[in-house]
Design a protein around this motif. Structure first.
Motif, short mmCIF file in Angstrom:
data_model
loop_
_atom_site.label_atom_id
_atom_site.label_comp_id
_atom_site.label_asym_id
_atom_site.label_seq_id
_atom_site.Cartn_x
_atom_site.Cartn_y
_atom_site.Cartn_z
N VAL A 72 0.85 -1.18 0.00
CA VAL A 72 0.00 0.00 0.00
C VAL A 72 0.89 1.24 0.00
O VAL A 72 1.48 1.61 1.01
CB VAL A 72 -0.94 0.01 1.22
N ARG A 73 1.04 1.84 -1.14
CA ARG A 73 1.82 3.07 -1.30
C ARG A 73 1.55 3.65 -2.67
O ARG A 73 0.99 2.98 -3.55
CB ARG A 73 3.32 2.81 -1.14
N LYS A 74 1.95 4.90 -2.86
CA LYS A 74 1.84 5.51 -4.17
C LYS A 74 3.08 5.18 -5.00
O LYS A 74 4.19 5.17 -4.47
CB LYS A 74 1.72 7.03 -4.04
N PRO A 75 2.89 4.90 -6.28
CA PRO A 75 4.07 4.74 -7.13
C PRO A 75 4.78 6.09 -7.28
O PRO A 75 4.13 7.14 -7.25
CB PRO A 75 3.50 4.25 -8.46
N SER A 76 6.07 6.05 -7.40
CA SER A 76 6.76 7.30 -7.72
C SER A 76 6.40 7.69 -9.15
O SER A 76 5.90 6.86 -9.94
CB SER A 76 8.27 7.11 -7.60
#
Length: 262
Positions: free
Chosen positions: A133-137
């Motif tokens: 669970v994270r935003k892609p760079s």
């Protein structure tokens, strides 16, 4: 000391209507009422019971889970009787195949059945893949977009759009640290949730990575979205069967280009 049995008591705006819905539509076998006119009632099927209290003992919108032996067969039966099915049967990662049904007082029932280890293996991932669970760079997203032949400018607007996402997940190859897929959610956190950029690199496709990304996204939306929010996405007809397993169905809509250009 032993606990013998539990029976949910649901708020009902009209107990006779509740009894009628659960017996004629949802297929419960037995029922009874109390009072004249009735203000309390109950229904049952096999070993499961529900009580209804007219305009008391709770509020509309209660959730509960009911286990059945054949959820797909039950789905077909109650659908033919006009049940309000919010989500058709779908395999969940916690080992249950379930559907979501709503009654006249907006109570939501998760009818489900357990699935075997073999059934669950169909949604397992390759050993070196994990969902984070994270935003892609911005660089990761541009690389993923390019891998499937889409286009993006990589400018300030793209970075701002990434910053404004309310939820996103990334599939990572743990051996190389490379992002091999992603799925993103944009929302006003009130009326609409828009799922976008569901991408898996071509060399990693057909390994259930897209399904795992969509499971993570839909689980988050189910847990956080308001009851009447619209959850939407755009896709081609060739991918419609893939998204249908997560409860998405074709809808009517219109589009407009900026400046009203045709």
């Amino acid at each position: 000391m032993k606990f013998r049995k539990g029976i949910p008591i649901l708020y009902s705006s009209d107990v006779l209507r509740s009894v009628a819905y659960y017996t004629s539509v949802l297929g419960f076998d037995n029922h009874w009422t109390w009072g004249d006119p009735p203000t309390f009632a109950g229904i049952s099927k096999d070993s499961f019971e529900i009580f209804f209290c007219e305009k008391g003992q709770g509020n509309p919108g209660t959730w509960m889970s009911v286990f059945v032996d054949k959820v797909d067969e039950y789905h077909d039966l109650i659908k033919s009787r006009g049940a309000q099915i919010l989500v058709p049967p779908v395999d969940r990662e916690w080992g249950v195949r379930e559907m979501l049904v709503q009654d006249p007082d907006a109570h939501k029932i998760r009818f489900g059945c357990g699935i075997s280890i073999r059934d669950k293996s169909s949604v397992s991932l390759p050993e070196q893949v994990r969902i984070v669970v994270r935003k892609p760079s911005l660089e990761e997203e541009l690389s993923l977009v390019a891998s499937v032949g889409w286009t993006a400018t990589g400018g300030v607007a793209d970075q701002q759009r990434l910053n404004q996402l309310v939820f996103s997940v990334v599939a990572e190859d743990t051996q190389t640290g490379t992002a091999i897929g992603c799925a993103e959610v944009a929302s006003d956190l009130a009326s609409i949730y828009y799922i976008k950029n569901v991408i898996v690199r071509p060399e990693w496709q057909n390994q259930r990575i897209g399904a795992a990304l969509m499971q993570a996204v839909t689980h988050w939306i189910d847990a956080n979205a308001l009851e009447d929010a619209l959850v939407t996405l755009f896709t081609g007809e060739n991918l419609a069967p893939f998204y249908r397993q997560f409860g998405f169905n074709p809808g009517y809509g219109m589009t407009r280009k900026p400046g009203n250009k045709k």
